[in-house]
Design an enzyme around this catalytic site. Sequence first.
Site, mmCIF file in Angstrom:
data_model
loop_
_atom_site.group_PDB
_atom_site.id
_atom_site.type_symbol
_atom_site.label_atom_id
_atom_site.label_comp_id
_atom_site.label_asym_id
_atom_site.label_seq_id
_atom_site.Cartn_x
_atom_site.Cartn_y
_atom_site.Cartn_z
ATOM 1 N N HIS A 18 -57.407 29.837 -13.586
ATOM 2 C CA HIS A 18 -58.789 29.880 -14.076
ATOM 3 C C HIS A 18 -59.348 28.484 -14.393
ATOM 4 O O HIS A 18 -58.639 27.598 -14.850
ATOM 5 C CB HIS A 18 -58.875 30.761 -15.336
ATOM 6 C CG HIS A 18 -58.136 30.154 -16.490
ATOM 7 N ND1 HIS A 18 -58.740 29.289 -17.378
ATOM 8 C CD2 HIS A 18 -56.850 30.255 -16.874
ATOM 9 C CE1 HIS A 18 -57.863 28.893 -18.266
ATOM 10 N NE2 HIS A 18 -56.704 29.454 -17.991
ATOM 11 N N HIS B 124 -55.933 18.943 -0.084
ATOM 12 C CA HIS B 124 -54.997 19.877 0.566
ATOM 13 C C HIS B 124 -53.989 20.329 -0.492
ATOM 14 O O HIS B 124 -53.235 19.511 -1.030
ATOM 15 C CB HIS B 124 -54.274 19.186 1.717
ATOM 16 C CG HIS B 124 -53.289 20.073 2.431
ATOM 17 N ND1 HIS B 124 -52.546 19.653 3.486
ATOM 18 C CD2 HIS B 124 -52.922 21.368 2.231
ATOM 19 C CE1 HIS B 124 -51.767 20.643 3.927
ATOM 20 N NE2 HIS B 124 -51.975 21.688 3.161
HETATM 21 C C1 LIG Z 1 -43.979 12.873 -0.610
HETATM 22 C C2 LIG Z 1 -43.723 12.873 0.892
HETATM 23 C C3 LIG Z 1 -45.039 13.139 1.644
HETATM 24 C C4 LIG Z 1 -43.145 11.537 1.347
HETATM 25 O O1 LIG Z 1 -43.794 10.495 0.695
HETATM 26 P P1 LIG Z 1 -43.378 8.977 0.930
HETATM 27 O O2 LIG Z 1 -43.764 8.207 -0.285
HETATM 28 O O3 LIG Z 1 -43.879 8.543 2.268
HETATM 29 O O4 LIG Z 1 -41.806 9.141 0.924
HETATM 30 P P2 LIG Z 1 -40.660 8.422 1.724
HETATM 31 O O5 LIG Z 1 -40.106 9.410 2.688
HETATM 32 O O6 LIG Z 1 -41.069 7.046 2.224
HETATM 33 O O7 LIG Z 1 -39.629 8.232 0.552
HETATM 34 C C5 LIG Z 1 -39.870 7.298 -0.487
HETATM 35 C C6 LIG Z 1 -38.937 7.649 -1.620
HETATM 36 O O8 LIG Z 1 -39.387 8.850 -2.261
HETATM 37 C C7 LIG Z 1 -38.338 9.829 -2.258
HETATM 38 N N1 LIG Z 1 -38.969 11.130 -2.086
HETATM 39 C C8 LIG Z 1 -39.631 11.563 -0.981
HETATM 40 N N2 LIG Z 1 -40.077 12.788 -1.201
HETATM 41 C C9 LIG Z 1 -39.713 13.133 -2.438
HETATM 42 C C10 LIG Z 1 -39.908 14.298 -3.204
HETATM 43 N N3 LIG Z 1 -40.603 15.329 -2.718
HETATM 44 N N4 LIG Z 1 -39.404 14.335 -4.454
HETATM 45 C C11 LIG Z 1 -38.714 13.287 -4.943
HETATM 46 N N5 LIG Z 1 -38.502 12.139 -4.257
HETATM 47 C C12 LIG Z 1 -39.002 12.075 -3.015
HETATM 48 C C13 LIG Z 1 -37.419 9.412 -1.122
HETATM 49 O O9 LIG Z 1 -36.105 9.887 -1.332
HETATM 50 C C14 LIG Z 1 -37.507 7.911 -1.217
HETATM 51 O O10 LIG Z 1 -36.709 7.466 -2.294
HETATM 52 P P3 LIG Z 1 -35.928 6.042 -2.283
HETATM 53 O O11 LIG Z 1 -37.008 5.000 -2.120
HETATM 54 O O12 LIG Z 1 -35.253 6.006 -3.596
HETATM 55 O O13 LIG Z 1 -35.038 6.140 -1.103
HETATM 56 C C15 LIG Z 1 -42.678 13.899 1.297
HETATM 57 O O14 LIG Z 1 -41.411 13.639 0.775
HETATM 58 C C16 LIG Z 1 -43.067 15.298 0.882
HETATM 59 O O15 LIG Z 1 -43.033 15.678 -0.269
HETATM 60 N N6 LIG Z 1 -43.434 16.045 1.913
HETATM 61 C C17 LIG Z 1 -43.892 17.389 1.793
HETATM 62 C C18 LIG Z 1 -45.041 17.563 2.764
HETATM 63 C C19 LIG Z 1 -45.648 18.926 2.635
HETATM 64 O O16 LIG Z 1 -45.935 19.424 1.567
HETATM 65 N N7 LIG Z 1 -45.864 19.505 3.786
HETATM 66 C C20 LIG Z 1 -46.458 20.822 3.863
HETATM 67 C C21 LIG Z 1 -47.688 20.733 4.709
HETATM 68 S S1 LIG Z 1 -48.272 22.319 5.122
#
Ligand SMILES: CC(C)(COP(=O)(O)OP(=O)(O)OC[C@H]1O[C@@H](n2cnc3c(N)ncnc32)[C@H](O)[C@@H]1OP(=O)(O)O)[C@@H](O)C(=O)NCCC(=O)NCCS
Length: 206
Positions: free
Chosen positions: A135, A144
């Site tokens: 709410h 998104h």
């Molecule tokens: C957040 C996300 C977009 C990646 O972001 P980013 O900043 O480019 O992340 P990177 O892959 O470069 O990783 C950077 C750091 O964050 C960490 N990290 C990435 N995703 C994380 C998460 N969800 N939670 C905690 N840590 C995360 C990585 O382990 C890495 O850590 P390090 O530097 O200690 O090795 C991705 O992890 C994520 O959450 N994707 C989900 C996408 C989604 O929701 N898709 C659905 C679409 S319908």
Amino acid sequence: MNRLLIVGAGGQGKVVLDCAKLMKSFDEIHFLDDNKIGEEILGHPVIGKIADLESLRGDYQNAFVAIGNNSYRLQLIEEIEAMTYNVPILIHPTAIISEYAEIGSGTIILPGAILNAGCKVGKGVIVNTSALIEHDCYIGDGVHLSPTAKMGGEVTIGEKTWVCIGATIINRIKIGSNCLIAAGAVVIHDVLSKESVYGIPAKKKK
Ligand SMILES: CC(C)(COP(=O)(O)OP(=O)(O)OC[C@H]1O[C@@H](n2cnc3c(N)ncnc32)[C@H](O)[C@@H]1OP(=O)(O)O)[C@@H](O)C(=O)NCCC(=O)NCCS
């Protein structure tokens, strides 16, 4: 004939097609995609490229942008509205929407999503599968909310922010514009514009 053009024939395009068909509001649905001209997506042809929108206006009343990039999606919606297309709101029949919720043009509400009373959802928003908007939330233009993301009551999300899959935002939190809330994060403090936060509780990377 009430015709719909879906702009973008990737994964989001398929999801948009599925939702639009279930609504039974459109007689014909075709795609535009610069990289897939001549292909068929789930039996629906890609008839041209994005630059063809202007010349196709006479044949199509409706256009919907199915592009994941938040900034580009919002920019295209504004251009399409300026061309006088109707940019519909698409709501999957399994979504639960309060009669006291407001939704902007070009927004899609996907299967199982819930929008509770008093929430305001802007233009060009993706409310993905099973996302929850409690709410009195305010969800800005071009946001998104990925599958199963959860917003507690009175949460504010600024424009073009991406809340990734499974993230939880507790009630009354304010998140700025162009933020990234990582998958599975639990946000218990406000987040400034352009910040990215990760983990439980959600924090910026050191
Ligand atoms: C957040 C996300 C977009 C990646 O972001 P980013 O900043 O480019 O992340 P990177 O892959 O470069 O990783 C950077 C750091 O964050 C960490 N990290 C990435 N995703 C994380 C998460 N969800 N939670 C905690 N840590 C995360 C990585 O382990 C890495 O850590 P390090 O530097 O200690 O090795 C991705 O992890 C994520 O959450 N994707 C989900 C996408 C989604 O929701 N898709 C659905 C679409 S319908």
